[in-house]
Design a protein around this motif. Structure first.
Motif, PDB file in Angstrom:
ATOM      1  N   TRP A 163       0.927   2.990  -2.708  1.00 37.03           N
ATOM      2  CA  TRP A 163       0.933   1.537  -2.893  1.00 37.03           C
ATOM      3  C   TRP A 163       1.860   1.060  -3.999  1.00 37.03           C
ATOM      4  CZ3 TRP A 163      -1.425  -1.575   0.554  1.00 37.03           C
ATOM      5  CH2 TRP A 163      -2.382  -0.985   1.405  1.00 37.03           C
ATOM      6  N   GLY A 212      -1.538   3.313   2.313  1.00 37.85           N
ATOM      7  CA  GLY A 212      -0.411   2.620   1.706  1.00 37.85           C
ATOM      8  C   GLY A 212       0.921   3.215   2.099  1.00 37.85           C
ATOM      9  N   TRP A 213       1.000   4.529   2.197  1.00 37.67           N
ATOM     10  CA  TRP A 213       2.247   5.199   2.559  1.00 37.67           C
ATOM     11  C   TRP A 213       2.656   4.870   3.992  1.00 37.67           C
ATOM     12  CZ3 TRP A 213       6.739   6.810   1.797  1.00 37.67           C
ATOM     13  CH2 TRP A 213       7.336   7.857   2.482  1.00 37.67           C
ATOM     14  N   ARG A 219       2.097   2.060   5.468  1.00 34.23           N
ATOM     15  CA  ARG A 219       2.424   0.644   5.600  1.00 34.23           C
ATOM     16  C   ARG A 219       3.728   0.248   4.920  1.00 34.23           C
ATOM     17  NH1 ARG A 219      -1.756  -2.934   6.808  1.00 34.23           N
ATOM     18  NH2 ARG A 219      -0.855  -4.483   5.391  1.00 34.23           N
ATOM     19  N   ARG A 220       4.075   0.908   3.859  1.00 35.15           N
ATOM     20  CA  ARG A 220       5.239   0.445   3.090  1.00 35.15           C
ATOM     21  C   ARG A 220       6.526   1.102   3.555  1.00 35.15           C
ATOM     22  NH1 ARG A 220       7.369   3.877  -0.695  1.00 35.15           N
ATOM     23  NH2 ARG A 220       6.081   5.608  -1.486  1.00 35.15           N
TER      24      ARG A 220
END
Length: 530
Positions: free
Chosen positions: A452, A522-523, A525-526
């Motif tokens: 994130w 988070g990994w 999504r980003r």
């Protein structure tokens, strides 16, 4: 200014901007810790008799002397209160300054940042000069603010200044060591490993030298950390000892610049061996092992050697039985009822902290690979994001777990050979296994931050050190219970480990799993960041 130093001012401003949060935080953190300890020491040891009893108990125990050093004035409140700071915290400061110098030299070369900046008017020696100036500024800041904090905490001003200047001089000395290491190696990880290895060697020399009776032997005088102790702040204030780290810096800093002139940008004086013509790495898992196994192997050797040494010190614990204050101190450090178990618990707890540090380092390799552009290249193949992240994260989990197994077995063997009790091998191994979930929590936290907030990956180290400080000094600072409970190490079971320890270990493992799931989310999504 010589042409080789052109652009030093620009790099200095850039470096200070990059470290605008990290460096002031470290400087203030050391000063606040010192101030708090000075205030707490006055409450714990209100009279000369209590100080002398505690100091004599520490000096009579080889294990404590090896870990923290000697108290040269048993009646001195400052010498007793700051016993952990003259060696243990000095080593932490040395690591900080070494990492700081390598971050602004070898790491910037490895990332290509210096090559890009070199397109302008930038001298060959400017990066090293700027890094050393930043480290010197940080060391002086730590020293002066610490001296002010100790004086404000009620300790004598002269001793406070001597103690602070000892920290400053030691920080400068190990900054110079890191400057040389940055020229010898071809990568930031190797330079950091060399520097930390030198710090470990000097700490070991000091430990062995301090065990000599009635005072330090010549081995302590071979160690910059030993020099800091021989300043004897609050116990005579030997100012002349400050000349030794300054002289060492005066030798190593010109040597670093001379070595820099003999190598190309991005290369090290110690050339890397070429790999095979045909690669044999198949998949991201094998690649992660290839990238990390040498570092892990160095940690494993250190764990085994250190474990056998500290385990063999168990025979000296019996010397503490004559002093009630000493028994209270050991129980405070180890947290167990039995004195022998308390000693082993304290040593295993330290190994647990080191294993957590390794777990953070291994998990943060994800961010290093992403910043270098390697992750983007790998993800362009059939490798998925989850599989690539799992390769390094899995190595962090497995690596820290095996390190603790080695620690438990080696400490048990050292103790068993000393007191002729084979059962200690099993007991210490079980206790070491109980420390693994806390290390996994830190690895999960590193993955969550990577997923994130990747730019804050270094912040996990700050949090780890905060946990260490709480564990070592929280009782002295009268820290509130909720703050102490925030550390995962607070919930790690100690000797003797019974069935009652299972719930705590299960909760820690659950927290580690939750943090890992958060990190994977988070990994996924980003975007991949540079």
């Amino acid at each position: 200014m010589p042409e080789t130093l052109a652009g030093t001012g620009t790099l200095l401003r850039l470096g200070l901007r990059r470290d605008r949060w990290l460096l002031p935080g470290w400087v203030l953190g050391f000063a606040v810790v010192a101030y708090s300890t000075a205030r707490a020491g006055a409450e714990l040891y209100p009279d000369v008799r209590s100080r002398v009893e505690a100091a004599d108990a520490l000096n009579a125990t080889a294990s404590m002397v090896a870990m923290f050093g000697r108290i040269y004035d048993p009646a001195s409140l400052g010498a007793l209160s700051l016993i952990k700071y003259t060696a243990f915290m000095t080593a932490i400061l040395a690591v900080l300054m070494a990492v700081l110098v390598i971050r602004h030299t070898r790491a910037d070369e490895e990332s290509g940042r210096l090559e890009l900046l070199g397109g302008g008017r930038l001298g060959r020696d400017a990066p090293l000069a700027a890094a050393l100036i930043i480290a010197l500024t940080g060391s002086l800041g730590v020293g002066l603010l610490t001296a002010a904090g100790l004086a404000a905490g009620g300790l004598p001003a002269e001793g406070s200044l001597a103690f602070g200047m000892g920290w400053a001089a030691t920080g400068l000395a190990f900054s110079a060591v890191a400057g040389v290491a940055a020229q010898l190696t071809a990568g930031a990880r190797a330079a950091n490993g060399f520097s930390v290895g030198m710090i470990a060697v000097t700490y070991g020399l000091r430990a062995v030298g301090d065990l000599a009776e009635p005072g330090p032997s010549f081995l302590s005088w071979l160690s910059p950390i030993g020099w800091n102790q021989q300043i004897r702040a609050f116990a005579g204030d030997h100012w002349w000892v400050l000349v030794l780290p300054v002289l060492l810096s005066a030798v190593l800093i010109p040597a670093a610049f001379a070595l820099r002139a003999r190598r190309d940008l991005g290369a090290g004086l110690r050339a890397e061996r070429p790999g095979p013509a045909v690669g044999s790495v198949s998949g991201v898992w094998a690649l992660a092992v290839r990238l990390q196994y040498k570092v892990w192997l160095a940690w494993a050797i250190a764990f085994v050697v250190f474990g056998v040494v500290v385990g063999s010190l168990i025979g000296n614990v019996a010397e503490m039985l004559s002093s009630a204050n000493a028994q209270d101190l050991i129980r405070l450090l180890g947290g167990a009822a039995a004195l022998r178990d308390a000693f082993l618990a304290a040593e295993i707890s330290i190994m647990g902290l080191l294993a957590a540090a390794y777990a953070v380092s291994a998990a943060n390799h994800l961010r290093a690979e992403e910043s270098a552009g390697h992750a983007e290249a790998l993800l362009a193949t059939t490798a998925t994001r989850a599989r690539w992240a799992s390769s390094h994260f899995g190595f962090a989990l497995a690596g820290s777990a095996v390190l603790m197994v080695l620690a438990g077995v080696s400490i048990g063997i050292g103790a068993a050979l000393t007191v002729q009790d084979p059962a200690l091998v099993g007991r210490s191994t079980v206790a070491a296994l109980a420390q693994i979930p806390a290390a996994w929590v830190l690895a999960g936290l590193a993955l969550a931050v990577f997923g994130w907030l990747p730019r804050l990956a270094a912040g996990v180290w700050v949090l780890l050190l905060a946990f260490v400080a709480l564990g070592e000094f929280g009782v002295l600072w009268n820290a509130p219970g909720w703050l102490m409970d925030a550390s995962p190490f607070r919930h790690s079971p100690l000797l003797p480990v019974t069935a009652d320890a299972v719930p705590a270990m299960a909760w820690l493992t659950a927290v580690a799993v939750a943090l890992a799931v958060l990190g994977y989310a988070g990994w996924r999504r980003r975007d991949v960041a540079a």
